[in-house]
Design an enzyme around this catalytic site. Structure first.
Site, PDB file in Angstrom:
ATOM      1  CG  ASP A 142      -2.300   0.546   0.959  1.00  0.00           C
ATOM      2  OD1 ASP A 142      -2.358   1.782   0.832  1.00  0.00           O
ATOM      3  OD2 ASP A 142      -3.288  -0.201   0.859  1.00  0.00           O
ATOM      4  CG  HIS A 168      -5.127   3.807   0.726  1.00  0.00           C
ATOM      5  ND1 HIS A 168      -4.820   2.474   0.573  1.00  0.00           N
ATOM      6  CD2 HIS A 168      -6.363   3.961   0.195  1.00  0.00           C
ATOM      7  CE1 HIS A 168      -5.828   1.852  -0.029  1.00  0.00           C
ATOM      8  NE2 HIS A 168      -6.783   2.735  -0.265  1.00  0.00           N
ATOM      9  CB  SER A 194      -9.302   0.372  -0.065  1.00  0.00           C
ATOM     10  OG  SER A 194      -8.591   0.596  -1.231  1.00  0.00           O
TER      11      SER A 194
END
Ligand SMILES: [Ca+2]
Ligand SMILES: [Ca+2]
Length: 597
Positions: free
Chosen positions: A192, A227, A418
């Site tokens: 990520d 994220h 996600s």
């Protein structure tokens, strides 16, 4: 698990006060937007009532006619402010139906009319109701012989592994968290934007490796985007009141995404290589890919698919987000790597619809689903993917890009596949904690056979149903959803281990459209709550495969090799998703779950 009283501000109307309709997140009673008063979780005083009974006597000495136990201070408050309203739990005698307690409350309100909404919720697991009552109504009720306790329904902070959010309970992590086996859960690799490993309250010292493979700049140390930290927290946070699914897992951060949300395909492939090389050193058994490439791909040609397959065949369970590109719930297909790979576990994002149960769950309208270009049905499974709250680093660009989604204490409320994916990755880790010898096929089988049915969801939009971590961990002999595919897994010519022989598979599939049924012939599937027959017939669709994957000319190698992934191709921001201050667990739900009891 203990419950401690505290005041923890919440600003969301809850399903306690009425079941919201699909897509409508406000309370039926409070109206759109709700009131700025919410009951987060049940007061400890209710569940601890028998132990705390002695503490109540002194306050009751002020009014000998009071027969019920009252929370410390509640009697005095009710006496001094008889017209003020209080949020309380009213309990009847054990065995008395909650409807009788509700009748008592209605009676008290008829005798002493005042403000307050009266009964908010009737419990099933215990004799009692949640109610908003005036001080005078409380005093009247407290004198009844059939009312045993009236206690404050105050927000609390949960201690131990617990969450104020609904998703861990919907995925049934709560009974696994404190089992000794949970501490042996394997490491999860997070491919990520990085992880803010210094966030001790979330990760302790459990981020055991951080590697930067991002070839695009700027790329801050740690996680400049936010994220990856968010994803990692959902998978494995140990933070009080906001536990991730597998807080015993260690984490490996593989940073492939720059601070603006860009990544290169080659970096993601390199991440898979890194995991393959170091999986034994760090005990990596699960890898989470909350991302997808930007070019449609077939398993015949996509190097990222081949990279994640290599992980799979070498004992690493790969979990991938389906993507956020469906429109209004219609089938979008799942056309991008790695979520299009038939071996891995692809995850769709569900809306929990304000309840722990799955009967009302439905796929978020942007959650990608349908056939891959090779004809495989995706996703395999669903998990909560809307209005999730988790930590991000204080310097995260997501914080400035999405000010509407910022929540207190450098957290955000985000939606997307996600964030459904790491919930399933955590469930995989919990399964492996109890079955360390299992292969990825067995983990996938356990997760799928144990999934809970979603009768309100469009068939296939959440795969076989919602992930159930506890049920998956309890599976003894999982069926193999990849059984038919495994007939085409063979040693590579270079001696580097098994690979998927796509040419052999294609030859068989071309002549025998029922080739996939071997995956679903196991009698074990019949124990699933969902309809295995319907999934069996839909799991592979020769029509879409025939039309697309044979046009090899369209799979120009140039289309993937140099492509950068715009942030839009990362499943991090379901567009237009409005924040509702989280999907928070309610007091009545905790009572139903027996937590603290
Ligand atoms: Ca980064
Ligand atoms: Ca639900």
């Amino acid at each position: 698990m203990r419950l401690n009283g505290s005041s923890n501000g919440a600003t969301r109307s809850s399903a306690l006060w009425g079941k919201p309709s699909k897509g409508e997140r406000s309370s039926a009673i409070w109206g759109k937007g709700g009131r700025a008063i919410a009951l987060l979780v049940l007061s400890a005083v209710v569940l601890g009532a028998p132990m705390a009974a002695g503490a109540g006597r002194s306050s009751q000495s002020h009014d000998l006619r009071v027969r019920a136990y009252l929370s410390p201070g509640l009697l005095e408050q009710a006496q001094s402010a008889p017209n003020a309203t209080f949020d309380v739990i009213v309990q009847g005698s054990p065995g008395e139906p909650s409807t009788a307690v509700a009748s008592d409350v209605h009676s008290a309100r008829s005798s002493d009319p005042g403000r307050g909404v009266g009964v908010r919720d009737r419990f099933r697991a215990v004799s009692g109701v949640a109610a908003q009552l005036t001080g005078r109504q409380i005093l009247r009720l407290a004198r009844r012989s059939d009312i045993t306790a009236i206690t404050s329904d105050a927000p609390v902070v949960l201690s131990g592994y617990a969450s104020t959010q609904r998703w861990p309970y919907a995925a049934r992590f709560q009974n696994l968290w404190d089992e000794p086996a949970a501490a042996t859960a394997p490491t999860i690799a997070i491919v990520d934007s990085g992880i803010q490993a210094s966030r001790e309250a979330d990760f302790g010292g459990r981020v055991v490796a951080q590697v930067n493979l991002a070839s695009i700049q700027p790329n801050s140390p740690g996680d400049g985007r936010g994220h990856g930290t968010f994803v990692a927290a959902l998978a494995a946070s140990e933070r009080a009141s906001r536990a991730g699914g597998s807080p015993g897992s260690k984490l490996v951060s593989i940073d492939v995404m720059d601070d603006n949300g860009m990544a290169m395909t080659r970096d993601v492939i390199a991440a898979a290589d890194w995991i393959l090389r170091y999986k034994d050193l760090y005990n990596i058994r699960v890898a989470n890919f909350s991302l997808h490439s930007a070019s449609p791909a077939s398993v015949f040609f996509d190097p990222l698919d081949q990279a994640v397959e290599r992980l799979w065949f070498n004992g690493v369970t790969v979990v991938a987000a389906a993507g956020n590109y469906a429109v209004d719930g219609s089938a979008s297909g799942v056309t991008f790597a790695p979520g299009n790979d038939p071996f891995v576990i692809t995850v769709g994002a569900a809306d929990l619809d304000g309840s722990i149960g799955t009967a009302d769950d439905f796929a978020a309208p942007w959650s990608a689903w349908g056939s891959t270009l090779d004809g495989f049905a995706k996703p395999e499974i669903g998990a909560a993917g809307r209005h999730l709250i988790a930590s991000v680093p204080p310097n995260a660009t997501l914080l400035t890009e999405r000010p509407d989604a910022v929540r207190p204490n450098t957290t955000m409320e985000l939606s997307g596949t996600s964030f459904a994916a790491p919930i399933v990755a955590a469930a995989a880790a919990q399964v492996l904690a109890r079955h360390p010898g299992w292969t990825p096929d067995q983990v996938k089988g356990a997760l799928m056979v144990a999934a809970r049915d979603t009768p309100s969801a469009t068939l296939g939009s959440l795969g076989v149903g919602m992930v159930d971590a506890a049920a998956a961990a309890a599976v003894v002999n999982p069926p193999n959803p990849n059984a038919a595919l495994n007939a085409f897994v063979a040693p590579a010519g270079d001696g580097t281990g098994p690979v998927f022989d796509t040419a052999s598979w294609a030859n068989v599939a071309q002549s025998d459209a029922s080739w996939a049924s071997a995956s679903w012939s196991s009698a074990s599937w019949s124990s699933a709550s969902w309809a295995s027959a319907s999934w069996s017939s839909a799991s592979w669709a020769s029509a879409s495969w025939a039309s697309a994957s044979w046009a090899s000319a369209s799979w120009s190698s140039a289309s993937w090799a140099s492509a950068s992934w715009a942030s839009a191709s990362w499943a991090d921001n379901a567009d237009g998703e409005l924040g509702i201050s989280g999907e928070l667990i309610g007091p009545s739900e905790l009572i139903e779950l027996g937590i603290g009891g």
